[in-house]
Design an enzyme around this catalytic site. Structure first.
Site, mmCIF file in Angstrom:
data_model
loop_
_atom_site.group_PDB
_atom_site.id
_atom_site.type_symbol
_atom_site.label_atom_id
_atom_site.label_comp_id
_atom_site.label_asym_id
_atom_site.label_seq_id
_atom_site.Cartn_x
_atom_site.Cartn_y
_atom_site.Cartn_z
ATOM 1 C CD GLU A 190 -25.329 16.870 20.146
ATOM 2 O OE1 GLU A 190 -25.591 18.001 20.541
ATOM 3 O OE2 GLU A 190 -24.377 16.197 20.591
ATOM 4 C CG ASP A 212 -27.177 18.907 16.316
ATOM 5 O OD1 ASP A 212 -25.970 18.684 16.502
ATOM 6 O OD2 ASP A 212 -27.984 19.222 17.220
ATOM 7 C CB ILE A 213 -29.994 14.598 18.191
ATOM 8 C CG1 ILE A 213 -29.582 13.423 17.289
ATOM 9 C CG2 ILE A 213 -31.159 14.197 19.082
ATOM 10 C CD1 ILE A 213 -29.105 12.210 18.045
#
Length: 728
Positions: free
Chosen positions: A645, A602-603
């Site tokens: 994301e 996950d960003i």
């Protein structure tokens, strides 16, 4: 004499019935071929509409004009007038007629149109394409046939996709095949409303055929015939109609009764005139015979000659009598022949006209050769030939020339021949008319969008167009394939292509209407349909139709790929990723230890990237991140975008230590270099959760473990890797 004239009248009636049967049989075949071509065109329009619905839903209506423009270019110029989209209230959301949206406002409501009502206001709305009555477009300002498909999402009808096809284009296409206004071709809806007509389309748009038509009173019938005087142009025609199998339309083709029977009528008029002359001559000769009974032997010879002339006349239904005398080797014509040819008969003192002078230059060598051969050979039979003679105004006239020897010398050589000239121009015109119809059929076959192979009841080839010859890899030098038996055709095709026709013998063929998809030449994919031709229970042969469905198959493969990948990154979407993970877990049954490692990525603070730099910059970050992740993975590893994301990875046959090292390598690759976007350089970090799957775990279980590890990584400060074992 009365009996003779009754027989003449009966023969004329039989000729008329035969001509009617031939005309009806011809338009039945033409109507069937036109129905097949129309159904092919509608399938293409149906596919275009379905594809546009998918494009609209995939892009949420954005950048749809390009897709609409591409759809219009898939058909001839002017065929599609407009591509439009309306919502569930009938409000127009898109029209490609003008990008400045002049159609916005109350006039843009489609709620009163029958195609909108069909999808939203009927108890059982259509699930596929609906074909409307002809409509005068509020936007296009032209008559159009609206083809519409519903736009559904999760079982809820959200709107309708509309393709407006030019009614003039459809009618013009029919008019190019049926150029004579005495003939007619038309397409109507199953409720009788006109869709297209080959001529005078402006008189029928917005109208319906009478409710008494067979295809309206008997909706269970799929084809039929009728005869009537068309109220549009007052022409009486023979009609044949076919109902389309997959669409609520009927195709009807009509041929003028007067034109179809004209050759027979002309021939009967000539035959009547000749029979009248023959009857008059019979009466005259009877009087002459009665008068000459008392004459001496000197007149007996003349009586025999007259009897032979009468015999030839009655058997040839002559228009004129001629004779040839060995003494001067000249031909003498009676007044009937001069009148037939429109030539002035010479005076009694003038020299007789040489019959060769009036023969057509192209036929004179043939006539001279056959005449000399007859004079030099045995003379038991009759002389007979057909040639063209030139009339007084220079026009060609087809003439049947017949003669028989009526007097010989002691050695058996002919001294006198008597014969007839019969005008057979009408018959030749009828033959030429049949040739024209054959050429029309040939044109239709060549323009048919596929291959056509037809066999008769004896299982011999009677029709084979150029496309079928090419696709089946045959050679048709000098038409050698026409008349070829079915078994020999299979031998020429070879075992692989022979299977296309389903069976090595006619008795082994598939049932009528079945289809087969095969790999054709030049990487083509062909659809082969076999149709039995029959009249009630009598078989008339069968036809194979070959369609090139390569483009359709290619689009189906593309659609399958689109359904399994994320459009922005090109990675597997959530559904496809879960299927891949399930398959990976199944392989653990064949080995011990971890089946695979699953990573959730996950960003960090990605929402701030979108809020600060905009969504285009955020999309660029997602695409660059995908490239860096792919570069770090091994061959055979799987990556997917689960949403937003959030990404997931599957690494098979890897130890826990190697999996954690790989996760840290991916994290460092992403954090080490800024991302270049339209908004400038953006620094991004990621958090990664790692879980290890065993044989007793489901895909949902292992993904849940990786998600919990990811959550812990974010709780511990982000930009780090956490394994499920650290959380458990």
């Amino acid at each position: 004499m009365t009996t003779y004239w009754v027989q003449v009248q009966s023969a004329a009636q039989q000729q008329t019935r035969l001509a009617e049967d031939l005309a009806k049989s011809g338009i039945e075949q033409t109507s069937h071929a036109l129905a097949l071509q129309t159904e092919t065109m509608l399938r293409k329009l149906d596919y275009v509409a379905a594809h546009l619905v998918e494009q609209w839903q995939a892009n949420a209506g954005q950048d749809f004009k390009a897709a609409a423009s591409k759809a219009k270019k898939s058909l001839p110029d002017g065929a599609i007038l407009n591509v439009a989209v309306a919502d569930a209230q009938g409000q127009l959301l898109f029209s490609d007629l003008d990008a400045k949206r002049p159609w916005a406002g109350p006039q843009a409501l489609m709620a009163d149109r029958d195609y909108f009502l069909a999808h939203f206001k009927t108890p059982q709305p259509p699930a596929s394409m609906f074909i409307s009555r002809p409509t005068f477009g509020r936007i296009s300002k032209a008559w159009a046939i609206v083809m519409s498909r519903p736009i559904d999402h999760h079982g809820q009808r959200q709107g309708v996709m509309v393709i407006s096809v030019s009614a003039t284009y459809l009618s013009r296409a029919l008019g190019e095949v049926y150029t004579d206004p005495q003939d007619a071709a038309l397409i109507v809806r199953s409720d009788g409303h006109y869709i297209a007509r080959s001529h005078q389309i402006d008189k029928v748009l917005g109208k319906s055929v009478p409710l008494s038509r067979d295809f309206l009173t008997h909706p269970e019938w799929d084809h039929g015939q009728y005869q009537l005087v068309a109220p549009i142009d007052g022409v009486e025609r023979y009609y044949a109609w076919h109902r389309l199998r997959d669409y609520p339309l009927v195709v009807s083709v009509g041929i003028s009764k007067a034109k179809a029977l004209a050759p027979v009528a002309l021939a009967q008029q000539g035959a009547f005139r000749r029979n009248v002359i023959g009857s008059v001559l019979l009466v005259v000769m009877m009087l002459v015979v009665s008068q000459m009974r008392w004459k001496a032997a000197r007149q007996a010879k003349q009586l025999r000659i007259a009897h032979e002339r009468l015999h030839v006349t009655l058997h040839s239904a002559h228009d004129g009598v001629w004779s040839w005398h060995a003494k001067d080797k000249k031909v003498a014509w009676d007044e009937g022949i001069y009148k037939m040819l429109g030539v002035q008969a010479p005076a009694a003192t003038a020299s007789r006209l040489d019959w060769k002078d009036l023969a057509h230059p192209q036929d004179l060598p043939k006539l001279t050769r056959e005449w000399e051969t007859y004079l030099q050979g045995p003379h038991d039979g009759a002389f007979a030939t057909e040639v063209r003679m030139l009339t007084g105004d220079g026009q060609p006239l087809w003439v049947s020339v017949r003669a028989r020897v009526v007097e010989r010398n002691a050695s058996g050589q002919p001294l006198l021949l008597v014969g007839t000239y019969t005008d057979v121009t009408d018959r030749h015109l009828a033959d030429e008319s049949l040739l024209v119809e054959r050429k029309r059929l040939d044109v239709l076959l060549e323009r048919f969008p596929g291959g056509v192979l037809m066999e008769d009841t004896t299982h011999r080839v009677v029709l084979l167009n150029r496309v079928a010859i090419e696709w089946m890899g045959l050679s048709d030098q000098d038409g050698a394939l026409i008349g070829l038996p079915h078994t020999q055709l299979l031998e020429r095709l070879g075992p692989q292509k022979a299977a296309w026709l389903s069976g090595t013998h006619p008795q082994e063929r598939r049932e009528s209407g079945t289809t087969l998809e095969v790999e054709g030449p030049a990487d083509r994919v062909l659809e082969i349909k076999r149709i039995e031709i029959s009249d009630h229970d009598e078989s008339l042969g069968c036809v194979w139709l070959l369609y090139d469905i390569t483009e359709r198959k290619h689009k189906e493969r593309n659609l399958t790929a689109l359904a399994s990948t994320d459009s922005l990154t090109g990675l597997l979407n959530r559904r496809a990723f879960m299927a891949s993970l399930t398959h990976a877990l199944a392989s653990v049954q064949h080995r011990s230890g971890p089946a695979c490692a699953v990573m959730m990525l996950d960003i960090d603070f990605f929402k701030q990237v979108n809020d600060t730099h905009g969504h285009p910059a955020g999309d660029a970050v997602l695409q660059e991140l995908t490239s860096r992740v792919r570069a770090a993975l091994r061959q055979g590893d799987t990556a997917g975008r689960l949403g937003g994301e959030e990404f997931a990875l599957v690494l098979e046959n890897i130890s826990p230590d190697d999996a954690l090292n790989k996760a840290n390598a991916i994290r460092e690759r992403i954090a080490s270099q800024p991302f270049l976007t339209v908004a400038g350089e953006i620094h991004v970090t990621v958090s990664i959760g790692v879980a290890f799957a065993t044989s007793e775990m489901s895909a949902a279980d292992v993904l849940s473990n990786a998600d919990r590890a990811l959550y812990q990584a974010k709780q511990d400060g982000r930009n780090r890797v956490v394994s499920w074992q650290q959380v458990a």
